[in-house]
Design an enzyme around this catalytic site. Structure first.
Site, PDB file in Angstrom:
ATOM      1  N   ASP A 135      11.300 -31.985   2.372  1.00 42.87           N
ATOM      2  CA  ASP A 135      11.105 -32.338   4.320  1.00 42.87           C
ATOM      3  C   ASP A 135      11.631 -30.729   4.662  1.00 42.87           C
ATOM      4  O   ASP A 135      11.612 -30.192   4.097  1.00 42.87           O
ATOM      5  CB  ASP A 135      12.675 -32.667   4.169  1.00 42.87           C
ATOM      6  CG  ASP A 135      12.488 -34.383   3.732  1.00 42.87           C
ATOM      7  OD1 ASP A 135      12.374 -35.005   3.444  1.00 42.87           O
ATOM      8  OD2 ASP A 135      13.898 -34.821   2.986  1.00 42.87           O
ATOM      9  N   HIS A 150       4.723 -32.498   3.004  1.00 38.91           N
ATOM     10  CA  HIS A 150       5.585 -32.908   2.484  1.00 38.91           C
ATOM     11  C   HIS A 150       6.096 -34.316   1.488  1.00 38.91           C
ATOM     12  O   HIS A 150       7.300 -34.493   1.945  1.00 38.91           O
ATOM     13  CB  HIS A 150       5.337 -33.874   3.989  1.00 38.91           C
ATOM     14  CG  HIS A 150       6.670 -33.570   5.238  1.00 38.91           C
ATOM     15  ND1 HIS A 150       7.938 -34.011   4.412  1.00 38.91           N
ATOM     16  CD2 HIS A 150       6.340 -33.641   6.481  1.00 38.91           C
ATOM     17  CE1 HIS A 150       9.014 -34.132   5.903  1.00 38.91           C
ATOM     18  NE2 HIS A 150       8.279 -33.554   6.702  1.00 38.91           N
TER      19      HIS A 150
END
Length: 453
Positions: free
Chosen positions: A428, A424
């Site tokens: 995104d 992450h």
């Protein structure tokens, strides 16, 4: 005139096998004391944290000593063997001395890959050193016939005395099945076999400068709760990497079901056209490289010291392969430059090497993205752990017939679940979802790939 004194011994030490490896475990000796070896002939098979490797000797001559039993861990730089090199004695008999050196023959033709000292002739040994053979003849009644060193090692680690066993193979040869049966029988009797005080094959003496010890054997856990198995070799390296991935990477997973019917039909049509057969894994790999060209964020790594995401120009595609020695991830170099046929050939080459334990450290490092086809285990989905320091892994489940709405009607279609686990920090959910949706679109409509061919 050449004299025997012209001969001298050279010591060959465990070389640096690269990739930061500092030790290796002796799996199998390929030569014995008294054998004739040639330059660059493999003399021992070792297992590192990366792969199984055959180590070639840089000297040619007669092996005079070996150091370490099978199962012993040696540090880089520790002695492996000594080799007598030089000019043989000039007064050797017409039958040949047996101590034949490279470039010098006797009247006897070599019987095969290795040359042995003649029966009855003592094997030369360097002063103060032993040959390290686990199966050296004993004064009593000779070595126990065992089908392979790995079976001998299995018995030794579990405290089984091979002399107490009767082999089921030809002429009483002890097979792996015999050892495993004896272990199951001992377990059924409610006792754990303990190492005998007088081992049938004592460990070879090693020079005092070698500090390594034999590989630790599994031991019973306290209170009889189970068996302790050391995390070492490939299994230990996998444990370390996966633990580091969990500690350092904030991963997330998204998944989608896709209709793979058209992809399967396209593959069937390709293979019906003649030429080399195309594997399903190669088609999925081609889809991955096309998707990474559109979403390069997922072909990257994170440099935390510089606090930068490094997007990589080349796709070195790893793929998970299960072997008898555990999970390994061979890497297809420059996968983005290969077509489906070339990818199929490279997957086949690396898979065969993985199963045979012949992958090199270079074959197992440098990946930038991993494809994990866990569908071969008969499962639909998974949330895989990212192969550190990569940024993402695509998981592919089994392809099975399922009810599916196709063109407005319920039909039976070939359905697969795709999952993407991603770092992450590099992107995104929108980017990860876009990548996975593109992969699914290519699976459902292979013609989408024509845009990137």
């Amino acid at each position: 005139m050449a004299r025997a004194s012209d001969m001298h011994s050279l010591e060959f030490r465990l070389p640096d096998l690269g990739e930061g490896l500092t030790e290796a475990e002796i799996v199998r000796w390929l030569v014995e004391v008294g054998d004739l070896v040639s330059v660059d002939q493999p003399v021992v098979e070792v297992e590192t944290a990366k792969a199984m490797v055959e180590v070639p000797c840089p000297y040619g001559g007669v092996v005079t000593a070996r150091f370490g039993e099978e199962g012993t861990e040696l540090p880089v730089g520790a002695p492996l063997i000594t080799v007598a090199v030089g000019t043989p004695a000039a007064d050797a008999g017409s039958e040949g001395s047996g101590n034949v050196l490279v470039g010098y023959g006797t009247s006897e033709a070599p019987a095969g890959r290795r040359r042995r000292v003649r029966p009855g002739q003592p094997a030369p040994t360097a002063p103060g050193e032993t040959n390290g053979r686990a199966d050296a003849p004993r004064a009593a009644d000779g070595p126990v016939p065992v089908i392979s060193p790995l079976v001998r090692r299995l018995a030794r680690q579990n405290g089984l005395n091979l002399r107490d066993m009767t082999g089921s193979g030809p002429d009483g040869l002890i097979l792996r099945a015999d050892v495993e049966y004896a272990l199951r029988a001992a377990e059924a009797r409610g006792r754990t076999a303990q190492p005998q005080t007088g081992m049938a094959e004592p460990p070879a003496e090693a020079p005092t400068r070698v500090t390594s010890a034999p590989a630790p054997a599994p031991v019973a856990a306290a209170g009889g709760a189970g068996l302790r198995v050391p995390l070492k070799g490939v299994r230990g390296a996998v444990a370390d990497k996966l633990s580091r991935s969990r500690r350092e990477i904030p991963d997330a997973t998204c998944w989608v079901d896709a209709d793979a019917t058209e992809l399967m039909r396209a593959r069937t049509a390709m293979n019906a056209a003649g030429g080399a057969k195309i594997s399903l894994l190669a088609l999925l790999a081609r889809i991955c490289t096309a998707a990474l060209a559109r979403f390069p964020e997922l072909n990257s790594t994170v440099d935390m010291e510089a606090r930068e995401v490094v997007q990589l120009d080349q796709v070195h595609l790893g793929f998970a392969a299960q072997t008898e020695r555990g999970l390994v991830v061979p890497v297809v170099r420059d996968a983005h430059t290969r077509d489906a046929e070339a990818l199929t050939a490279e997957f086949a080459r690396l898979t065969e090497a993985a199963r045979a334990g012949r992958l090199t450290p270079a074959d197992l490092t440098g990946g930038t993205f991993t494809l994990n086809n866990y569908g071969v285990f008969g499962v639909d989905g998974s949330t895989p752990i990212i192969n550190h320091p990569e940024a993402a892994m695509l998981g592919v489940g089994r392809i099975v017939p399922k009810p599916w709405v196709h063109e407005g009607e319920l039909a039976v279609r070939q359905v697969v679940q795709l999952s993407l686990t991603f770092d992450h920090r590099v992107c995104d959910g929108g980017t990860a979802g876009g990548f996975l949706r593109y992969v699914a679109d290519c699976v459902e409509q292979p013609a989408v790939l024509l845009r990137t061919l």
